[in-house]
Design a protein around this motif. Structure first.
Motif, PDB file in Angstrom:
ATOM      1  N   GLU A 197      -8.073  40.953  -2.682  1.00  0.00           N
ATOM      2  CA  GLU A 197      -9.427  40.458  -2.912  1.00  0.00           C
ATOM      3  C   GLU A 197      -9.428  39.509  -4.096  1.00  0.00           C
ATOM      4  N   LEU A 198      -9.749  38.255  -3.824  1.00  0.00           N
ATOM      5  CA  LEU A 198      -9.789  37.265  -4.898  1.00  0.00           C
ATOM      6  C   LEU A 198     -11.186  37.242  -5.510  1.00  0.00           C
ATOM      7  N   THR A 199     -11.237  37.173  -6.829  1.00  0.00           N
ATOM      8  CA  THR A 199     -12.523  37.066  -7.510  1.00  0.00           C
ATOM      9  C   THR A 199     -12.807  35.610  -7.848  1.00  0.00           C
ATOM     10  N   LEU A 200     -13.863  35.074  -7.278  1.00  0.00           N
ATOM     11  CA  LEU A 200     -14.258  33.702  -7.582  1.00  0.00           C
ATOM     12  C   LEU A 200     -15.296  33.752  -8.695  1.00  0.00           C
ATOM     13  N   SER A 201     -14.986  33.118  -9.822  1.00  0.00           N
ATOM     14  CA  SER A 201     -15.873  33.253 -10.975  1.00  0.00           C
ATOM     15  C   SER A 201     -16.729  32.021 -11.247  1.00  0.00           C
ATOM     16  N   ALA A 202     -16.364  30.903 -10.666  1.00  0.00           N
ATOM     17  CA  ALA A 202     -17.142  29.674 -10.910  1.00  0.00           C
ATOM     18  C   ALA A 202     -16.907  28.657  -9.810  1.00  0.00           C
ATOM     19  N   LEU A 203     -17.867  27.758  -9.663  1.00  0.00           N
ATOM     20  CA  LEU A 203     -17.666  26.575  -8.835  1.00  0.00           C
ATOM     21  C   LEU A 203     -17.629  25.394  -9.805  1.00  0.00           C
ATOM     22  N   PHE A 204     -16.793  24.412  -9.533  1.00  0.00           N
ATOM     23  CA  PHE A 204     -16.756  23.252 -10.432  1.00  0.00           C
ATOM     24  C   PHE A 204     -16.577  21.966  -9.644  1.00  0.00           C
ATOM     25  N   LEU A 205     -17.049  20.879 -10.222  1.00  0.00           N
ATOM     26  CA  LEU A 205     -16.789  19.591  -9.613  1.00  0.00           C
ATOM     27  C   LEU A 205     -16.590  18.517 -10.668  1.00  0.00           C
ATOM     28  N   THR A 206     -15.825  17.532 -10.278  1.00  0.00           N
ATOM     29  CA  THR A 206     -15.540  16.369 -11.110  1.00  0.00           C
ATOM     30  C   THR A 206     -15.662  15.160 -10.172  1.00  0.00           C
TER      31      THR A 206
END
Ligand code: ACK
Length: 218
Positions: free
Chosen positions: A101-110
């Motif tokens: 189970e992967l924990t996704l902690s943020a979404l980001f973009l550049t």
């Protein structure tokens, strides 16, 4: 002879379950839609377009890069340094084909990439290759595993390897104590602007992504 040898893949990683891939894609889509409507984002739109006053359709700006996954070791069929050692590592053999189970902690973009940050557990870190961060940013002391991500899309002409590099740039800014400009509290979490078109949405509730540790040959 070559037929008796184990072939080394293009890369090893965790592959998100198909149903979760759809969920994450729609989450990212909603995020882009929300972002595009924010005055704070419109103010910095030229980061993406190169000129002020120009419209940008973020959903078209970031092109799909196929199966969603979190790369552990990029092997390039054995050409990448340390790939044979990685493929032969006991933890890699033991965990191959296992769910995690992967924990996704943020979404980001550049202006180059759109991604999700992955916070690896101690157990998952055993599959993280040594030097992944140093290799990318030799001068910094970045936490092991801080490059872990899922690429959600890339701007035209940008290779997916860039997503992890963009994430490391953000991690480095955070490590240097740059707080960024806290822009807004969204339903999913708080949105921060770090300059130069770099945005981070820290998820209020980390998203858990079921994934399978495996490899990709292409
Ligand atoms: O989005 P990603 O993590 O970035 O997944 C793809 C995958 O391997 C197949 O291309 C990643 N990748 C490509 N080149 C490298 C590299 N030199 N170091 C680490 N990851 C890489 C890419």
């Amino acid at each position: 002879g070559p037929l008796e040898e184990t072939a080394i893949p293009l890369f090893f990683g965790w592959f998100l379950c198909p149903s979760f891939q759809e969920k994450l894609k729609s989450m990212a889509k909603d995020f882009l839609k929300t972002l595009a409507g924010l005055e704070a984002f419109k103010k910095h739109l030229s980061d993406f377009t190169g000129e002020a006053e120009k419209e940008v359709d973020l959903e078209k700006f970031f092109q799909d890069k196929g199966m969603l996954h979190c790369t552990t070791k990029f092997c390039d069929y054995g050409k990448a340094e340390g790939s044979k050692e990685y493929a032969e590592q006991q933890s890699v053999k033991d965990r191959y084909g296992n769910m995690s189970e992967l924990t996704l902690s943020a979404l980001f973009l550049t202006p180059r990439t759109l991604g999700a940050r992955v916070s690896l557990s101690e157990e998952q870190l055993q599959l993280w290759p040594t030097g992944a961060e140093k290799e990318a940013v030799p001068d910094a002391n970045l936490p092991i595993g801080s490059r872990a991500h899922v690429t959600l899309g890339c701007a035209e002409g940008v290779e997916p390897v860039q997503t992890g590099l963009d994430l490391l740039e953000l991690v480095q800014l955070q490590q240097q104590g740059q707080e960024g400009e806290q822009v807004e509290d969204l339903e999913l979490g708080s949105l921060t602007y770090y300059g130069k078109g770099m945005w981070v949405l820290s998820l209020k509730e980390p998203t858990v992504a079921p994934a399978c540790f495996s490899s990709y040959y292409g």
